[in-house]
Design a protein around this motif. Structure first.
Motif, PDB file in Angstrom:
ATOM      1  N   ALA A  15      13.262   4.591   2.219  1.00  0.00           N
ATOM      2  CA  ALA A  15      13.652   5.852   2.872  1.00  0.00           C
ATOM      3  C   ALA A  15      13.369   5.846   4.359  1.00  0.00           C
ATOM      4  N   SER A  16      12.669   4.815   4.845  1.00  0.00           N
ATOM      5  CA  SER A  16      12.268   4.837   6.253  1.00  0.00           C
ATOM      6  C   SER A  16      12.095   3.408   6.781  1.00  0.00           C
ATOM      7  N   GLY A  17      12.121   3.290   8.092  1.00  0.00           N
ATOM      8  CA  GLY A  17      11.715   2.060   8.779  1.00  0.00           C
ATOM      9  C   GLY A  17      12.419   0.798   8.310  1.00  0.00           C
ATOM     10  N   ILE A  18      11.621  -0.202   7.984  1.00  0.00           N
ATOM     11  CA  ILE A  18      12.118  -1.543   7.651  1.00  0.00           C
ATOM     12  C   ILE A  18      12.972  -1.521   6.375  1.00  0.00           C
ATOM     13  N   GLY A  19      12.516  -0.800   5.363  1.00  0.00           N
ATOM     14  CA  GLY A  19      13.262  -0.729   4.105  1.00  0.00           C
ATOM     15  C   GLY A  19      14.607  -0.059   4.301  1.00  0.00           C
ATOM     16  N   ALA A  36      14.579   2.711  -3.450  1.00  0.00           N
ATOM     17  CA  ALA A  36      13.485   3.326  -4.196  1.00  0.00           C
ATOM     18  C   ALA A  36      12.368   3.719  -3.238  1.00  0.00           C
ATOM     19  N   ASP A  37      11.909   4.954  -3.381  1.00  0.00           N
ATOM     20  CA  ASP A  37      10.880   5.429  -2.453  1.00  0.00           C
ATOM     21  C   ASP A  37      10.154   6.622  -3.050  1.00  0.00           C
ATOM     22  N   PHE A  38       8.900   6.768  -2.628  1.00  0.00           N
ATOM     23  CA  PHE A  38       8.094   7.937  -2.918  1.00  0.00           C
ATOM     24  C   PHE A  38       8.825   9.186  -2.413  1.00  0.00           C
ATOM     25  N   ASN A  39       9.431   9.047  -1.243  1.00  0.00           N
ATOM     26  CA  ASN A  39      10.227  10.110  -0.629  1.00  0.00           C
ATOM     27  C   ASN A  39      11.645  10.031  -1.209  1.00  0.00           C
ATOM     28  N   PHE A  61      13.302   7.724  -7.253  1.00  0.00           N
ATOM     29  CA  PHE A  61      11.873   7.867  -6.983  1.00  0.00           C
ATOM     30  C   PHE A  61      11.128   6.598  -7.387  1.00  0.00           C
ATOM     31  N   LEU A  62      10.179   6.204  -6.547  1.00  0.00           N
ATOM     32  CA  LEU A  62       9.274   5.101  -6.910  1.00  0.00           C
ATOM     33  C   LEU A  62       7.877   5.418  -6.396  1.00  0.00           C
ATOM     34  N   ASP A  63       6.880   5.243  -7.259  1.00  0.00           N
ATOM     35  CA  ASP A  63       5.505   5.211  -6.769  1.00  0.00           C
ATOM     36  C   ASP A  63       5.002   3.787  -6.984  1.00  0.00           C
ATOM     37  N   ALA A  64       4.931   3.037  -5.889  1.00  0.00           N
ATOM     38  CA  ALA A  64       4.594   1.605  -5.985  1.00  0.00           C
ATOM     39  C   ALA A  64       3.135   1.359  -6.362  1.00  0.00           C
ATOM     40  N   SER A  65       2.344   2.442  -6.500  1.00  0.00           N
ATOM     41  CA  SER A  65       0.965   2.247  -6.949  1.00  0.00           C
ATOM     42  C   SER A  65       0.861   2.344  -8.472  1.00  0.00           C
ATOM     43  N   ASN A  89      10.374  -6.433  -1.961  1.00  0.00           N
ATOM     44  CA  ASN A  89       9.080  -5.774  -2.169  1.00  0.00           C
ATOM     45  C   ASN A  89       8.525  -5.396  -0.799  1.00  0.00           C
ATOM     46  N   ASN A  90       8.797  -4.171  -0.380  1.00  0.00           N
ATOM     47  CA  ASN A  90       8.540  -3.813   1.014  1.00  0.00           C
ATOM     48  C   ASN A  90       7.447  -2.771   1.211  1.00  0.00           C
ATOM     49  N   VAL A  91       7.137  -2.007   0.147  1.00  0.00           N
ATOM     50  CA  VAL A  91       6.134  -0.942   0.337  1.00  0.00           C
ATOM     51  C   VAL A  91       4.791  -1.542   0.734  1.00  0.00           C
ATOM     52  N   ALA A 157      -9.036  -4.700   5.046  1.00  0.00           N
ATOM     53  CA  ALA A 157      -8.359  -4.695   3.745  1.00  0.00           C
ATOM     54  C   ALA A 157      -6.866  -4.959   3.925  1.00  0.00           C
ATOM     55  N   TYR A 158      -6.285  -4.338   4.935  1.00  0.00           N
ATOM     56  CA  TYR A 158      -4.849  -4.540   5.182  1.00  0.00           C
ATOM     57  C   TYR A 158      -4.574  -6.019   5.447  1.00  0.00           C
ATOM     58  N   GLY A 159      -5.376  -6.624   6.328  1.00  0.00           N
ATOM     59  CA  GLY A 159      -5.171  -8.033   6.665  1.00  0.00           C
ATOM     60  C   GLY A 159      -5.338  -8.936   5.455  1.00  0.00           C
ATOM     61  N   SER A 161      -4.989  -8.067   2.345  1.00  0.00           N
ATOM     62  CA  SER A 161      -3.903  -7.818   1.379  1.00  0.00           C
ATOM     63  C   SER A 161      -2.627  -8.535   1.811  1.00  0.00           C
ATOM     64  N   LYS A 162      -2.343  -8.552   3.106  1.00  0.00           N
ATOM     65  CA  LYS A 162      -1.106  -9.190   3.570  1.00  0.00           C
ATOM     66  C   LYS A 162      -1.226 -10.721   3.515  1.00  0.00           C
ATOM     67  N   ALA A 163      -2.435 -11.246   3.708  1.00  0.00           N
ATOM     68  CA  ALA A 163      -2.634 -12.687   3.520  1.00  0.00           C
ATOM     69  C   ALA A 163      -2.386 -13.043   2.055  1.00  0.00           C
ATOM     70  N   PRO A 188       6.197  -9.034   9.920  1.00  0.00           N
ATOM     71  CA  PRO A 188       6.485  -8.345  11.173  1.00  0.00           C
ATOM     72  C   PRO A 188       5.254  -8.286  12.070  1.00  0.00           C
ATOM     73  N   GLY A 189       5.505  -8.401  13.385  1.00  0.00           N
ATOM     74  CA  GLY A 189       4.495  -7.960  14.347  1.00  0.00           C
ATOM     75  C   GLY A 189       4.684  -6.467  14.501  1.00  0.00           C
ATOM     76  N   LEU A 190       4.328  -5.910  15.647  1.00  0.00           N
ATOM     77  CA  LEU A 190       4.538  -4.469  15.821  1.00  0.00           C
ATOM     78  C   LEU A 190       6.035  -4.176  15.836  1.00  0.00           C
ATOM     79  N   ILE A 191       6.439  -3.278  14.953  1.00  0.00           N
ATOM     80  CA  ILE A 191       7.846  -2.876  14.863  1.00  0.00           C
ATOM     81  C   ILE A 191       7.908  -1.374  15.114  1.00  0.00           C
ATOM     82  N   LEU A 192       8.746  -0.978  16.040  1.00  0.00           N
ATOM     83  CA  LEU A 192       8.812   0.443  16.373  1.00  0.00           C
ATOM     84  C   LEU A 192       9.684   1.203  15.370  1.00  0.00           C
TER      85      LEU A 192
HETATM   86  N1  LIG Z   1       6.024  -1.167  11.394  1.00  0.00           N
HETATM   87  C1  LIG Z   1       5.243  -2.183  11.678  1.00  0.00           C
HETATM   88  O1  LIG Z   1       4.850  -2.388  12.845  1.00  0.00           O
HETATM   89  C2  LIG Z   1       4.831  -3.158  10.592  1.00  0.00           C
HETATM   90  C3  LIG Z   1       4.160  -4.307  10.967  1.00  0.00           C
HETATM   91  C4  LIG Z   1       3.770  -5.210   9.985  1.00  0.00           C
HETATM   92  C5  LIG Z   1       4.059  -4.961   8.656  1.00  0.00           C
HETATM   93  N2  LIG Z   1       4.703  -3.816   8.310  1.00  0.00           N
HETATM   94  C6  LIG Z   1       4.965  -3.612   6.882  1.00  0.00           C
HETATM   95  O2  LIG Z   1       6.309  -3.217   6.700  1.00  0.00           O
HETATM   96  C7  LIG Z   1       6.428  -2.459   5.487  1.00  0.00           C
HETATM   97  C8  LIG Z   1       7.251  -1.216   5.761  1.00  0.00           C
HETATM   98  O3  LIG Z   1       6.650  -0.512   6.810  1.00  0.00           O
HETATM   99  P1  LIG Z   1       7.440   0.478   7.784  1.00  0.00           P
HETATM  100  O4  LIG Z   1       6.842   0.296   9.128  1.00  0.00           O
HETATM  101  O5  LIG Z   1       8.890   0.356   7.596  1.00  0.00           O
HETATM  102  O6  LIG Z   1       6.890   1.880   7.215  1.00  0.00           O
HETATM  103  P2  LIG Z   1       7.522   3.325   7.115  1.00  0.00           P
HETATM  104  O7  LIG Z   1       6.360   4.253   7.070  1.00  0.00           O
HETATM  105  O8  LIG Z   1       8.581   3.552   8.154  1.00  0.00           O
HETATM  106  O9  LIG Z   1       8.233   3.298   5.681  1.00  0.00           O
HETATM  107  C9  LIG Z   1       7.493   3.105   4.520  1.00  0.00           C
HETATM  108  C10 LIG Z   1       8.221   3.756   3.351  1.00  0.00           C
HETATM  109  O10 LIG Z   1       7.466   3.468   2.172  1.00  0.00           O
HETATM  110  C11 LIG Z   1       7.369   4.656   1.397  1.00  0.00           C
HETATM  111  N3  LIG Z   1       6.165   4.603   0.563  1.00  0.00           N
HETATM  112  C12 LIG Z   1       4.880   4.699   0.955  1.00  0.00           C
HETATM  113  N4  LIG Z   1       4.067   4.596  -0.113  1.00  0.00           N
HETATM  114  C13 LIG Z   1       4.860   4.423  -1.194  1.00  0.00           C
HETATM  115  C14 LIG Z   1       4.617   4.262  -2.567  1.00  0.00           C
HETATM  116  N5  LIG Z   1       3.373   4.248  -3.077  1.00  0.00           N
HETATM  117  N6  LIG Z   1       5.666   4.091  -3.402  1.00  0.00           N
HETATM  118  C15 LIG Z   1       6.935   4.096  -2.923  1.00  0.00           C
HETATM  119  N7  LIG Z   1       7.235   4.258  -1.627  1.00  0.00           N
HETATM  120  C16 LIG Z   1       6.205   4.423  -0.768  1.00  0.00           C
HETATM  121  C17 LIG Z   1       7.336   5.789   2.403  1.00  0.00           C
HETATM  122  O11 LIG Z   1       7.739   7.022   1.817  1.00  0.00           O
HETATM  123  C18 LIG Z   1       8.307   5.280   3.474  1.00  0.00           C
HETATM  124  O12 LIG Z   1       9.625   5.709   3.227  1.00  0.00           O
HETATM  125  C19 LIG Z   1       5.002  -2.228   5.003  1.00  0.00           C
HETATM  126  O13 LIG Z   1       4.699  -3.174   3.994  1.00  0.00           O
HETATM  127  C20 LIG Z   1       4.159  -2.497   6.233  1.00  0.00           C
HETATM  128  O14 LIG Z   1       2.854  -2.926   5.921  1.00  0.00           O
HETATM  129  C21 LIG Z   1       5.098  -2.902   9.244  1.00  0.00           C
END
Ligand SMILES: NC(=O)c1ccc[n+]([C@@H]2O[C@H](COP(=O)([O-])OP(=O)(O)OC[C@H]3O[C@@H](n4cnc5c(N)ncnc54)[C@H](O)[C@@H]3O)[C@@H](O)[C@H]2O)c1
Length: 269
Positions: A15-19, A36-39, A61-65, A89-91, A157-159, A161-163, A188-192
């Motif tokens: 629903a947002s960003g990279i996905g 699929a998204d929580f939102n 709807f998805l709750d990835a937890s 697998n992006n969440v 923890a984030y680091g 988990s991603k490793a 990804p590095g920092l992604i706006l």
């Molecule tokens: N943006 C960055 O700079 C960056 C850098 C490195 C890695 N990442 C990784 O990229 C991935 C996506 O990040 P993004 O920046 O696009 O984030 P974002 O916040 O723009 O989007 C994340 C989406 O995931 C959904 N979400 C959150 N928890 C959820 C759950 N439990 N179940 C289902 N959906 C859920 C949110 O509703 C949201 O739509 C993540 O794994 C993040 O760690 C992002």
């Protein structure tokens, strides 16, 4: 003919960003996409936009937890489109307030991040792989992070988990390669993304600008196009890799800016 014509993709966190970027690009290039998204409103809205543009997509709807919710997402994809051949697998979660240094971090947060960031990758893959085998193959792509390759003062923890995602990617690639299933990651590095744009103060962005080799920041489409490539047959001999998409932020000796400053001072004298 689109670059992923005829493939069926499940994108988590769509629903947002990279996905969201990836879902649009996959659909534009001919894949049928489940977002699929929580939102769920956001996922449905994005799917509608894809359909309005002539693509084939549906939100859910998805709750990835939650294990059963991940299974439902895979099952729904197969029910809707007959199979699943691409799984993104992006969440992933991060928490700057609770995920601190090793001595001070909140242990509940450690468990939460490991569950969402790592276990959801394991479970999505576990549920999708039998369908991919039946379909004759598939491509799994996992979102890691540069935080999985480098250490930081906080976000332990984030680091970690991603490793784990980076190496789980290799395990999946190793175990199912002979079934014609590829598994790769994108780091990804920092992604706006909208969230990053709204939350990061200019001073932080300036730090990233200083260390990026390139003169601009990353955007969601930079990751989306990488995932599109990994989902397509163009990458058919690539597996077990995690591609770093980070603007050259981490490529150089970290002392370069200091030596440049020293050199500038010497030139002035
Ligand atoms: N943006 C960055 O700079 C960056 C850098 C490195 C890695 N990442 C990784 O990229 C991935 C996506 O990040 P993004 O920046 O696009 O984030 P974002 O916040 O723009 O989007 C994340 C989406 O995931 C959904 N979400 C959150 N928890 C959820 C759950 N439990 N179940 C289902 N959906 C859920 C949110 O509703 C949201 O739509 C993540 O794994 C993040 O760690 C992002």
């Amino acid at each position: 003919m689109g670059r992923v014509q005829g493939k069926v993709a499940l994108v988590t966190g769509a629903a947002s960003g990279i996905g969201l970027s990836t879902a649009h690009l996959l659909a534009k290039e001919g894949a049928k996409v489940v977002l699929a998204d929580f939102n769920v409103e956001g996922a449905n809205e994005a799917a509608q936009q894809i359909r309005d543009a002539g693509g084939d997509a549906v939100g859910m709807f998805l709750d990835a937890s939650v294990e059963s919710s991940i299974k439902e997402a895979v099952d729904f994809t197969v029910k809707q489109y007959g199979t699943i051949t691409v799984l993104f697998n992006n969440v992933g979660l991060t928490n700057l307030k609770k995920d601190l240094d090793v001595v001070n971090m909140d242990l509940e947060e450690w468990d939460k991040l490991m569950n969402v960031n790592v276990k959801s990758v394991l479970l999505g893959s576990r549920f999708a792989i039998p369908h991919m085998i039946e379909a004759g193959g598939g491509s799994i792509i996992n979102t890691a992070s540069m935080a999985g390759f480098e250490a930081d003062a906080v976000r332990s923890a984030y680091g970690a988990s991603k490793a784990a995602v980076v190496n789980l990617t290799r395990y999946i690639a190793t175990q199912y390669g002979k079934d014609n299933i590829r598994c790769n990651g994108v780091a990804p590095g920092l992604i706006l993304t909208p969230a990053a744009k709204n939350n990061l103060p200019p001073a932080i962005l300036d730090i990233f600008s200083k260390y990026n080799a390139l003169p601009y920041h990353g955007e969601a489409d930079d990751i989306g196009y990488t995932v599109l490539f990994l989902a397509s047959d163009e990458s058919k001999f690539i597996t077990g890799q995690t591609i770093q998409v980070e603007g050259g932020h981490y490529i150089a000796n970290p002392t370069v800016p200091d030596f440049r400053a020293l050199q500038a001072q010497a030139n002035k004298a």
